[in-house]
Write an enzyme that holds these catalytic residues in place. Structure first.
Site, mmCIF file in Angstrom:
data_model
loop_
_atom_site.group_PDB
_atom_site.id
_atom_site.type_symbol
_atom_site.label_atom_id
_atom_site.label_comp_id
_atom_site.label_asym_id
_atom_site.label_seq_id
_atom_site.Cartn_x
_atom_site.Cartn_y
_atom_site.Cartn_z
ATOM 1 N N SER A 173 0.811 -1.301 -0.112
ATOM 2 C CA SER A 173 0.024 -0.093 0.074
ATOM 3 C C SER A 173 0.702 0.982 -0.114
ATOM 4 C CB SER A 173 -1.120 -0.136 1.090
ATOM 5 O OG SER A 173 -1.937 0.919 1.124
ATOM 6 N N MET A 174 0.706 2.081 0.998
ATOM 7 C CA MET A 174 1.535 3.363 1.177
ATOM 8 C C MET A 174 3.354 2.874 1.511
ATOM 9 S SD MET A 174 0.070 6.564 3.170
ATOM 10 C CE MET A 174 -1.315 7.321 2.164
ATOM 11 N N ASP A 220 -9.277 -4.266 -6.088
ATOM 12 C CA ASP A 220 -8.697 -3.091 -5.298
ATOM 13 C C ASP A 220 -9.462 -1.771 -5.133
ATOM 14 O OD1 ASP A 220 -7.461 -1.505 -3.199
ATOM 15 O OD2 ASP A 220 -5.372 -2.412 -4.160
ATOM 16 N N HIS A 251 -7.247 -5.449 -1.850
ATOM 17 C CA HIS A 251 -6.101 -4.701 -1.290
ATOM 18 C C HIS A 251 -4.927 -5.675 -0.702
ATOM 19 C CE1 HIS A 251 -3.782 -0.882 -0.892
ATOM 20 N NE2 HIS A 251 -3.914 -1.102 0.421
#
Length: 302
Positions: A173-174, A220, A251
């Site tokens: 993710s980030m 996602d 995700h």
């Protein structure tokens, strides 16, 4: 999806980050409600008595090396990142490539711990870590990935068996956005693996020279592939080698890794960081499975 503008006032950035964190947690809760797991973790692959879910495809599994670990406390790292764990092969006979792995927004180190254990068993020194705060931006996570690599190669219990010119980064993710940021800053990073990556403010990564494997999930809703994973792949104009692997899932399709993801991630790092040319076959010959919804690559063996 809230846009976290780099030049937004601090209260607005915090509010936007909070909205994204809430979305991440809500999605994780929805995915794991039946399993009763903590919100930041994805659902288990199967329950007792059930057949394995469709996304499991045979991979290399645990590697040949016995793995040792070192717990890294906040005081050990002078605030460079939160805390972490160094996973390393119990072998002093050679130097190993080094990989740092970051979790995403709202998640802790446990999100990437399975990769630490997996990759160390295949011959890498791997540092998985907690970020300074759960809301750290992709660029902040990228800087912490670089600091984590410096710690692993310079001060960790495994420092004497590392090669600081053979580096890799990965993140979810980030943390995946952070992996791209880190790779754009350090030319000694030979490979990057962003997992369902998120980075709202940029799409093009011309400064990334590292071989980059981008993994996305076709369902996602937190980081839609058209805006993130697929867009990042298209924006890797400076990478000598790159691949895009889109899987049937959300995700959390790559966390923790199933057999297919394990196969590709291990092969990617073994080829581009460890220099194992024999791993290229796995990168260029994907298994025949309905789990892959799209794939593109610049196959290193032509």
């Amino acid at each position: 999806m809230a846009r976290v503008a780099a030049d937004a006032p601090a209260p607005r950035r915090r509010k936007a980050a909070g909205l994204l964190a809430a979305a991440l947690l809500a999605a994780a809760v929805a995915s794991s409600a039946c399993a009763g797991e903590p919100p930041e973790n994805p659902p288990p692959k199967s329950s007792p008595g059930e057949a394995p879910p469709e996304r499991d495809v045979e991979g290399p599994g645990k590697g040949p090396y016995k793995v040792r670990t070192q717990t890294v406390s906040p005081g050990d790292v002078d605030g460079d990142f939160g805390s972490g764990t160094v996973h390393y092969p119990d072998d002093t006979g050679r130097d190993f490539g080094v990989i740092a792995a970051s979790p995403g927004l709202g998640a802790d180190e446990s999100m990437v711990t399975p990769y630490g254990e997996l990759l160390a068993s295949h011959g890498f020194v791997v540092i998985t870590f907690n970020t300074k705060t759960l809301e750290d931006s992709p660029s902040q996570r990228g800087r912490q990935l670089l600091d984590a690599l410096d710690y692993a190669t310079g001060r960790s219990a495994a420092a004497d068996r590392t090669d600081d010119k053979r580096l890799g980064v990965m993140g979810h993710s980030m943390g995946g956005g952070g992996a791209l940021f880190a790779a754009s800053r350090n030319p000694d990073i030979k490979a990057a693996v962003p997992l369902t990556p998120y980075e709202e403010t940029r799409r093009d990564w011309p400064r990334v020279k590292a071989a980059t494997l981008v993994i996305g999930g076709n369902n996602d809703e937190i980081a839609p592939v058209t805006d993130h994973a697929e867009a990042f792949y298209d924006g890797l104009s400076g990478a000598g080698e790159k691949a895009y692997l889109e899987l049937k899932g959300d995700h959390f399709v790559a966390t923790p890794p199933d057999g297919l993801v394990t196969r590709q991630v291990v092969a990617w790092f073994r080829h581009f960081v460890a220099g194992d040319s024999g791993s290229a076959a796995s990168l260029c010959r994907l298994p025949s499975t309905g789990l892959i919804t799209e794939s593109r690559d610049t196959c290193p063996i032509g």
